[in-house]
Design an enzyme around this catalytic site. Structure first.
Site, PDB file in Angstrom:
ATOM      1  N   LYS A  55       0.855  -1.194   0.000  1.00  0.00           N
ATOM      2  CA  LYS A  55       0.000   0.000   0.000  1.00  0.00           C
ATOM      3  C   LYS A  55       0.885   1.237   0.000  1.00  0.00           C
ATOM      4  O   LYS A  55       1.736   1.404   0.877  1.00  0.00           O
ATOM      5  CB  LYS A  55      -0.894  -0.007   1.239  1.00  0.00           C
ATOM      6  CG  LYS A  55      -1.659   1.307   1.467  1.00  0.00           C
ATOM      7  CD  LYS A  55      -2.310   1.326   2.851  1.00  0.00           C
ATOM      8  CE  LYS A  55      -2.875   2.701   3.198  1.00  0.00           C
ATOM      9  NZ  LYS A  55      -3.425   2.757   4.576  1.00  0.00           N
ATOM     10  N   ASP A  96      -2.252  10.608   3.547  1.00  0.00           N
ATOM     11  CA  ASP A  96      -3.639  10.232   3.791  1.00  0.00           C
ATOM     12  C   ASP A  96      -4.310  11.267   4.678  1.00  0.00           C
ATOM     13  O   ASP A  96      -4.168  11.251   5.899  1.00  0.00           O
ATOM     14  CB  ASP A  96      -3.716   8.848   4.446  1.00  0.00           C
ATOM     15  CG  ASP A  96      -5.155   8.422   4.696  1.00  0.00           C
ATOM     16  OD1 ASP A  96      -6.059   8.994   4.063  1.00  0.00           O
ATOM     17  OD2 ASP A  96      -5.356   7.512   5.514  1.00  0.00           O
ATOM     18  N   LYS A 130      -9.295  13.195   8.779  1.00  0.00           N
ATOM     19  CA  LYS A 130      -8.696  12.818  10.049  1.00  0.00           C
ATOM     20  C   LYS A 130      -8.617  14.022  10.980  1.00  0.00           C
ATOM     21  O   LYS A 130      -8.623  15.173  10.518  1.00  0.00           O
ATOM     22  CB  LYS A 130      -7.277  12.285   9.812  1.00  0.00           C
ATOM     23  CG  LYS A 130      -7.207  10.966   9.070  1.00  0.00           C
ATOM     24  CD  LYS A 130      -5.764  10.563   8.849  1.00  0.00           C
ATOM     25  CE  LYS A 130      -5.681   9.226   8.121  1.00  0.00           C
ATOM     26  NZ  LYS A 130      -6.154   8.106   8.944  1.00  0.00           N
ATOM     27  N   ASP A 146       1.965   6.599   5.438  1.00  0.00           N
ATOM     28  CA  ASP A 146       0.944   5.631   5.034  1.00  0.00           C
ATOM     29  C   ASP A 146       1.335   4.869   3.770  1.00  0.00           C
ATOM     30  O   ASP A 146       0.530   4.125   3.226  1.00  0.00           O
ATOM     31  CB  ASP A 146      -0.398   6.344   4.833  1.00  0.00           C
ATOM     32  CG  ASP A 146      -1.585   5.442   5.133  1.00  0.00           C
ATOM     33  OD1 ASP A 146      -1.393   4.428   5.829  1.00  0.00           O
ATOM     34  OD2 ASP A 146      -2.697   5.744   4.662  1.00  0.00           O
ATOM     35  N   ASP A 180     -11.725   7.334   4.648  1.00  0.00           N
ATOM     36  CA  ASP A 180     -10.464   7.116   5.342  1.00  0.00           C
ATOM     37  C   ASP A 180     -10.107   5.635   5.417  1.00  0.00           C
ATOM     38  O   ASP A 180      -9.090   5.267   5.984  1.00  0.00           O
ATOM     39  CB  ASP A 180     -10.523   7.716   6.746  1.00  0.00           C
ATOM     40  CG  ASP A 180      -9.158   7.804   7.404  1.00  0.00           C
ATOM     41  OD1 ASP A 180      -8.152   7.856   6.667  1.00  0.00           O
ATOM     42  OD2 ASP A 180      -9.087   7.815   8.647  1.00  0.00           O
ATOM     43  N   GLU A 183      -9.194   3.849   2.843  1.00  0.00           N
ATOM     44  CA  GLU A 183      -8.832   3.898   1.424  1.00  0.00           C
ATOM     45  C   GLU A 183      -7.789   2.865   1.027  1.00  0.00           C
ATOM     46  O   GLU A 183      -7.736   2.428  -0.125  1.00  0.00           O
ATOM     47  CB  GLU A 183      -8.323   5.296   1.066  1.00  0.00           C
ATOM     48  CG  GLU A 183      -6.871   5.596   1.388  1.00  0.00           C
ATOM     49  CD  GLU A 183      -6.499   5.478   2.861  1.00  0.00           C
ATOM     50  OE1 GLU A 183      -5.347   5.118   3.157  1.00  0.00           O
ATOM     51  OE2 GLU A 183      -7.363   5.744   3.726  1.00  0.00           O
ATOM     52  N   ARG A 196      -7.424  -0.281   1.655  1.00  0.00           N
ATOM     53  CA  ARG A 196      -7.962  -1.564   1.184  1.00  0.00           C
ATOM     54  C   ARG A 196      -8.511  -1.453  -0.230  1.00  0.00           C
ATOM     55  O   ARG A 196      -8.515  -2.439  -0.969  1.00  0.00           O
ATOM     56  CB  ARG A 196      -9.017  -2.069   2.181  1.00  0.00           C
ATOM     57  CG  ARG A 196     -10.258  -1.210   2.296  1.00  0.00           C
ATOM     58  CD  ARG A 196     -10.982  -1.407   3.620  1.00  0.00           C
ATOM     59  NE  ARG A 196     -10.247  -0.815   4.721  1.00  0.00           N
ATOM     60  CZ  ARG A 196     -10.631  -0.873   5.998  1.00  0.00           C
ATOM     61  NH1 ARG A 196     -11.754  -1.491   6.312  1.00  0.00           N
ATOM     62  NH2 ARG A 196      -9.914  -0.320   6.938  1.00  0.00           N
TER      63      ARG A 196
END
Length: 487
Positions: free
Chosen positions: A254, A259, A266, A277, A336, A338, A340
């Site tokens: 990933k 993010d 967030k 991230d 949030d 995202e 996956r």
């Protein structure tokens, strides 16, 4: 990276010296020689301070005589228990003690078994890692000075072993560099450009841009990326070190370079950490560099999905439905969640195109895994017991620890959508498990493992071999996994 060499020469006449000494048994020849050269200063220091050579403990002697400006004594613990982790911890302790005091040092390691000497260099190089390229005026008292060490041992014929292990060291440092970069520098196109440097090691690199992914049908990944002015990339890396017709191993990362959470934004506190991230992607890149650098005898595919999750007038909304590359549809409940979505398309693409023997993905996927496991273990989810067992064993051997979590079908109900095939979150209960369960929909029957490294990718406090900051978690673990079970 710290410059490291080996020598079978006797102790130097002067300079800075570290002595690795076990807790029991006779003192090594290096200790005896240095003690004699300094008129017994080492023995007096040990006796005066009741110093014991327990694991990683240090004792610094300033201007001890004999031409030395300083000597640091470092404990190895009990001789019968000296192993890889003990040696690396002791070496790291020596480097930490000397890092701001000298530009070069000698490390006497005649108390270390010859087969472990390369790990003296490995532990030292990992401890010496610093990411300081943006510090224009570091404080003098905290400025890292150590640039070179020479390891002294009777059997200094460790060139081949260190050549092999140094490739892993460089891979870890590369991953740390990538995770440490600020998000305004390492946006998806820049990340992809840096991956292209792996071609110098013999890695084949292929980059899919937005148009190529749209033509293929990467609807989930592109939905995450649509609000950013930095175009997304999927990068495919191939190392062909095995038989020409052998199915590859596949590692997927990933790579959300920042993010914000998107519309499900967030909280402001700590959001700067969201530059990390992409640590799963960084680990895959570091792993590919390590495997190629040491000439691993195996075929490997590495794939990373690189996006920014930002806010704009065209941002993905909660309630949107996206069609993944697999054809399955996903209702986006929380923007949030995202990572996956990015992995869903890349996992499906890799298994369809390359027909791998197995797939392992790495992702800073959920805060829930940090709640479950803290920062000592990464979460392991797998549909294959043998694969999970091998990964757990590799984690124990390298100190990059995993803890297997459940993945039973009872969790499917939480991610069923009323208007699509799936929804991307299943509520607060079992959040890390339902995230992994979501990914399982995109791997079919391929042996697969998911490593949720949200709690291990960044060290808020330094430990031996891992200074504060990016850890490079996953590179050494997966290199050991490949080395032990697939070469």
């Amino acid at each position: 990276m710290l410059q490291t060499g080996f020598s079978s020469a006797a102790l130097p006449a002067d300079g800075t010296l570290a002595l690795l000494v076990s807790e029991d048994g006779p003192r090594p020849a290096s200790f005896t020689a240095a003690d004699s050269a300094t008129g017994g200063a080492l023995t007096r220091a040990v006796e005066a301070s009741s110093f014991r050579f327990t694991r990683g403990r240090t004792c610094m002697l300033l201007a001890p005589g004999g031409g030395f400006d300083r000597i640091v004594l470092v404990g190895l613990g009990k001789a019968a228990e000296i192993g890889v982790r003990v040696v690396e911890t002791a070496s790291a302790a020596a480097v930490k003690a000397l890092g701001t005091l000298a530009e070069a040092a000698w490390v006497a390691a005649d108390a270390v078994p010859s087969e472990l000497l390369a790990h003296v260099a490995h532990g030292a190089a990992l401890e010496a890692y610093r990411f300081d390229r943006y510090q224009t005026r570091p404080a003098e008292e905290s400025r890292w000075r150590l640039e070179e060490i020479t390891i002294l041992a009777p059997d200094a014929g460790q060139a081949a072993a260190w050549t092999d292990l140094s490739a892993v060291t460089r891979g870890i440092c590369l991953a740390r560099d990538l995770v440490s970069e600020p998000a305004n520098v390492l946006r998806p196109p820049e990340f992809a450009a840096r991956i292209e440097d792996l071609r110098d090691l013999g890695v084949e690199v292929e980059i899919l841009d937005r148009d190529a992914m749209a033509d293929l049908g990467f609807g989930a990944l592109l939905g995450v990326a649509q609000a950013s002015d930095a175009p997304p990339r999927t990068v495919i890396m191939r190392w062909n070190g095995g038989e020409a017709d052998a199915a590859p191993l596949a590692f997927i990362g990933k790579g959300v370079t920042f993010d914000s959470g998107g519309i499900s934004i967030k909280p402001a506190a700590g959001m700067e950490e969201m530059k990390t991230d992409m640590a799963g992607a960084a680990a895959v890149v570091g792993l590919m560099a390590a495997l190629a650098g040491r000439g691993a005898r195996v075929n490997v595919v590495g794939a990373v999905g690189l996006v920014e999750n930002m806010l704009a007038g065209n941002a993905q909304r909660p309630g949107d439905v996206v069609r993944t590359l697999s054809g399955q549809t996903v209702e986006v409940i929380n923007t949030d969640a995202e990572g996956r979505l990015v992995l869903a398309d890349v996992l499906w693409y890799v298994q369809g195109r390359f027909k791998p023997r197995l797939m392992v993905d790495l992702a800073t996927l959920t805060g829930a895994i940090v709640v479950s496991l803290g920062h000592g273990h990464a979460g392991l989810f797998s549909n294959d017991d043998a694969l999970a067992g091998h990964l757990l064993a590799a984690g124990e051997e390298t100190g990059e620890l995993l803890w297997r979590m459940p993945l039973s079908d009872s969790y499917r109900e939480q991610i069923k959508s009323d208007i699509a095939d799936l929804k991307n979150v299943g509520g607060r209960p079992a959040g890390a498990i339902t995230a992994a369960k979501f990914l399982e929909y995109f791997v079919n029957d391929v042996p697969w493992a998911h490593l949720d490294i949200a709690g291990t990718a960044w060290a808020k406090k330094g430990v031996p071999c891992t200074p504060k900051g990016a850890s490079g978690f996953g590179v050494r673990l997966l290199d050991q996994f490949v080395r032990e079970y697939h070469e």
